[in-house]
Design a protein around this motif. Structure first.
Motif, PDB file in Angstrom:
ATOM      1  N   GLU A   1      40.180  54.437  25.939  1.00  0.00           N
ATOM      2  CA  GLU A   1      40.875  53.347  25.250  1.00  0.00           C
ATOM      3  C   GLU A   1      42.134  53.846  24.549  1.00  0.00           C
ATOM      4  O   GLU A   1      43.171  53.165  24.534  1.00  0.00           O
TER       5      GLU A   1
ATOM      6  N   ILE B 154      34.638  56.613  26.156  1.00  0.00           N
ATOM      7  CA  ILE B 154      35.227  55.305  25.856  1.00  0.00           C
ATOM      8  C   ILE B 154      36.384  55.453  24.876  1.00  0.00           C
ATOM      9  O   ILE B 154      37.456  54.848  25.042  1.00  0.00           O
TER      10      ILE B 154
ATOM     11  N   GLN C 148      33.988  48.373  28.394  1.00  0.00           N
ATOM     12  CA  GLN C 148      33.497  49.715  28.061  1.00  0.00           C
ATOM     13  C   GLN C 148      32.434  50.179  29.062  1.00  0.00           C
ATOM     14  O   GLN C 148      32.375  51.363  29.409  1.00  0.00           O
TER      15      GLN C 148
ATOM     16  N   MET D  99      36.525  52.332  18.892  1.00  0.00           N
ATOM     17  CA  MET D  99      35.756  51.846  20.036  1.00  0.00           C
ATOM     18  C   MET D  99      34.551  51.005  19.619  1.00  0.00           C
ATOM     19  O   MET D  99      33.927  50.352  20.448  1.00  0.00           O
TER      20      MET D  99
END
Length: 334
Positions: free
Chosen positions: A136, A132, A284, A269
């Protein structure tokens, strides 16, 4: 059930194996997961050392990442049934009733994805947070595109080793910093085009040489401190610099970044969880679902360097804090 619990902040030795009551379903969207493994991340060691986000909820069970088998489901659960194998990044920040250094945990089904079939439970548990974070940082913050160039710091580390692969999946060329020839060989196996031995070479100059003086389109800082500022001249004019660490805010040091018109992004995150942003948390989960597909297609690998039994969680934290680990560490909980 058995769980590793912290009752006070401190050194790794504050982590203690205890028998505690089994968690129960709290809402009709919850599932109970019998954990087979929990990932260990630097955030775990920071929370253990300085205290969790929920200091009034002590004692706490750490561990954001988990993988296991669904054992019970709430009445409104529609995505999973008993017996499904899953992986996820949820809990472990100190909130009561959460955490994955344990035999069982309760998770909202919306934050859970099906485990990649080709991974063991320990490999799967090592994956979610770093997948994740890298996604991102590169895709959402840095807007990395096919044909671009990326500089990824710490390419042999937990976040770095998946960031290399995600950048290559996107169609970018990658240079990455490493500390040794052994790690240089590893990152080449993961797809890196240009390992930079930062202890021997000025990495910014090496990145400039590699891009024929232009600088990289996207730089991803996983190290922080002075490395963040030293990376600025390696990024092209109008390029992107993304960091997962909080910079030391020194306006004078940002003059070069301003003159190059850089877009600077901060990646955390944990924000969706800490601020209760449902849509962002669902995004996510979608990241984990897509990455599971790529893993099963052989496009993405998780480098698990150590598997440690749950009762030895102290040694896992000591390894993380040594700063010399490669890839990921997981606790075997079952």
């Amino acid at each position: 059930m058995k769980a590793v619990v912290m009752t006070t902040p401190g050194k790794p030795e504050v982590l203690q194996l205890q028998d505690i009551p089994e968690p129960k379903l709290q809402t009709d969207r919850d599932i109970v997961v019998r954990l087979h493994a929990a990932g260990v991340n630097p955030i775990d060691t920071k929370l253990r050392n300085r205290g969790t986000f929920y200091p009034d909820d002590m004692p706490a069970i750490l561990g954001c990442d988990g993988a296991g088998v669904v054992e019970a489901v709430g009445s409104a659960v529609s995505r999973f049934q008993v017996g499904d194998e899953v992986y996820f990044c949820a809990g472990g920040l100190g909130k009561s009733g959460t955490g994955n250094y344990a035999e069982l945990t309760v998770v909202d089904e919306r934050w859970v994805a099906r485990k990649p079939k080709s991974l063991s439970f320990t490999e799967a548990a090592a994956a979610p947070l770093v997948l994740i974070t890298a996604w991102e940082a590169l895709y959402d913050r840095g807007r990395l595109a096919a044909g671009q160039t990326a500089l990824i710091h710490g390419g042999a580390g937990g976040v770095g080793h998946v960031a290399i692969q995600l950048a290559k999946i996107k169609g970018a060329d990658v240079c990455t910093t490493v500390s040794s020839q052994e790690k240089a060989r590893l990152v080449r196996q993961l797809g890196a085009d240009e390992p930079i031995l930062y202890k021997q070479t000025d990495f910014a100059q090496a990145a400039l040489d590699w891009t024929e003086g232009k600088g990289v389109d996207v730089a991803f800082d996983t190290v922080g401190g002075q490395t963040f500022y030293d990376t600025v001249p390696a990024v092209k004019v109008y390029g992107d610099l993304v960091t997962i660490l909080e910079p030391d805010y020194n306006i004078g040091k940002l003059k070069t970044a301003r003159s190059r018109n850089l877009r600077i992004s901060l990646e955390l995150m944990l924000t969706p969880t800490l601020q209760g942003l449902v849509a962002a948390q669902e995004h996510q989960t979608e990241i984990l679902e897509q990455c599971a597909q790529w893993i099963d297609e052989g496009k993405l690998n998780i480098h698990l360097s150590q598997t440690i039994p749950l009762p030895d969680a102290v040694s896992a934290h000591q390894a993380i804090e040594s700063g010399s680990t490669t890839g990921k560490i997981a606790l075997q909980t079952a």
